[in-house]
Scaffold this motif. Structure first.
Motif, mmCIF file in Angstrom:
data_model
loop_
_atom_site.group_PDB
_atom_site.id
_atom_site.type_symbol
_atom_site.label_atom_id
_atom_site.label_comp_id
_atom_site.label_asym_id
_atom_site.label_seq_id
_atom_site.Cartn_x
_atom_site.Cartn_y
_atom_site.Cartn_z
ATOM 1 N N LEU A 84 64.647 -6.713 23.832
ATOM 2 C CA LEU A 84 63.359 -6.151 24.299
ATOM 3 C C LEU A 84 64.007 -6.612 25.955
ATOM 4 O O LEU A 84 63.512 -5.747 26.967
ATOM 5 N N GLY A 85 64.287 -7.643 25.625
ATOM 6 C CA GLY A 85 64.829 -8.225 27.255
ATOM 7 C C GLY A 85 65.238 -7.541 28.396
ATOM 8 O O GLY A 85 64.915 -7.411 29.382
ATOM 9 N N PRO A 86 66.812 -6.897 28.143
ATOM 10 C CA PRO A 86 67.117 -6.105 28.570
ATOM 11 C C PRO A 86 66.629 -5.037 29.371
ATOM 12 O O PRO A 86 66.379 -4.347 29.865
ATOM 13 N N GLN A 87 65.643 -4.324 28.251
ATOM 14 C CA GLN A 87 65.519 -3.603 28.938
ATOM 15 C C GLN A 87 63.807 -3.065 29.575
ATOM 16 O O GLN A 87 63.460 -2.684 30.562
ATOM 17 N N VAL A 88 63.069 -4.859 29.546
ATOM 18 C CA VAL A 88 62.121 -5.019 30.250
ATOM 19 C C VAL A 88 62.608 -5.338 32.102
ATOM 20 O O VAL A 88 61.948 -5.128 32.887
ATOM 21 N N GLY A 89 63.959 -6.191 31.968
ATOM 22 C CA GLY A 89 64.989 -5.878 33.239
ATOM 23 C C GLY A 89 65.467 -4.483 34.269
ATOM 24 O O GLY A 89 65.485 -4.348 35.222
ATOM 25 N N LEU A 133 55.312 -1.213 25.881
ATOM 26 C CA LEU A 133 56.881 -1.934 25.566
ATOM 27 C C LEU A 133 57.888 -2.462 24.878
ATOM 28 O O LEU A 133 57.991 -2.519 23.875
ATOM 29 N N LEU A 134 56.593 -4.112 25.129
ATOM 30 C CA LEU A 134 56.545 -5.053 23.583
ATOM 31 C C LEU A 134 56.480 -4.959 22.662
ATOM 32 O O LEU A 134 56.651 -5.132 21.856
#
Length: 162
Positions: A84-89, A133-134
């Motif tokens: 999920l981190g890369p999607q937020v970034g 998203l999360l």
């Protein structure tokens, strides 16, 4: 990991930013007595050796009208953060996003994402998009709004005389 005098000169010549000219690498190269190709090759080599992390624009968000800036913090399930981190970034309104260790019991957050907007309402809308998203992988969140710009530079090398 070591650098030679040419690498040091390249770092010193570019650490405050590239010149705002049509061909910035050619300009820096000429100042250092290198060809543009040699300068670019050496900078790529330093990136591969992790001496230089990246070459990037660091805009002044306030000057661009983005006066509501908030560091959103998220308590994301450890098993999902790598996904999920890369999607937020990758979201266009997030300028930087990174994982940090929690500091329990006081600080449960492990994902940080800087959000920029022209108003707090706009930032809150963007924060809601991150929350969506999360989804269920996020247990809690908060946002810390900026009141001023604290830093806009990276590491600076000192001259040997300094």
């Amino acid at each position: 990991m070591s650098i030679d005098s040419t690498d040091r000169a390249i770092i010193a010549a570019t650490q405050a930013g590239l010149p705002l000219v049509p061909h910035p690498y050619a300009s820096v190269a000429a100042d250092l007595g290198l060809s543009e190709a040699a300068l670019i090759e050496r900078m790529q080599d330093m990136q591969e050796r992790r001496i230089i992390r990246r070459v990037a624009v660091a805009p002044n968000h306030y000057a661009l009208g983005m006066t509501a800036n908030g560091m959103s913090v998220w308590d994301v399930e450890d098993a999902r953060i790598a996904d999920l981190g890369p999607q937020v970034g990758a979201l266009e309104f997030v300028s930087h996003c990174y994982e940090r260790p929690r500091s329990l019991p006081d600080w449960p957050y492990n994902l940080f994402a800087m959000i920029h907007g022209a108003s707090r309402d706009e930032v809150e809308e963007k924060r809601a998009a991150i929350a969506a998203l999360l989804g269920q992988a996020c247990r809690n969140s908060d946002i810390l709004y900026s009141s001023r710009i604290l830093k806009k530079t990276g590491l600076r090398l000192r001259s040997k005389e300094g």
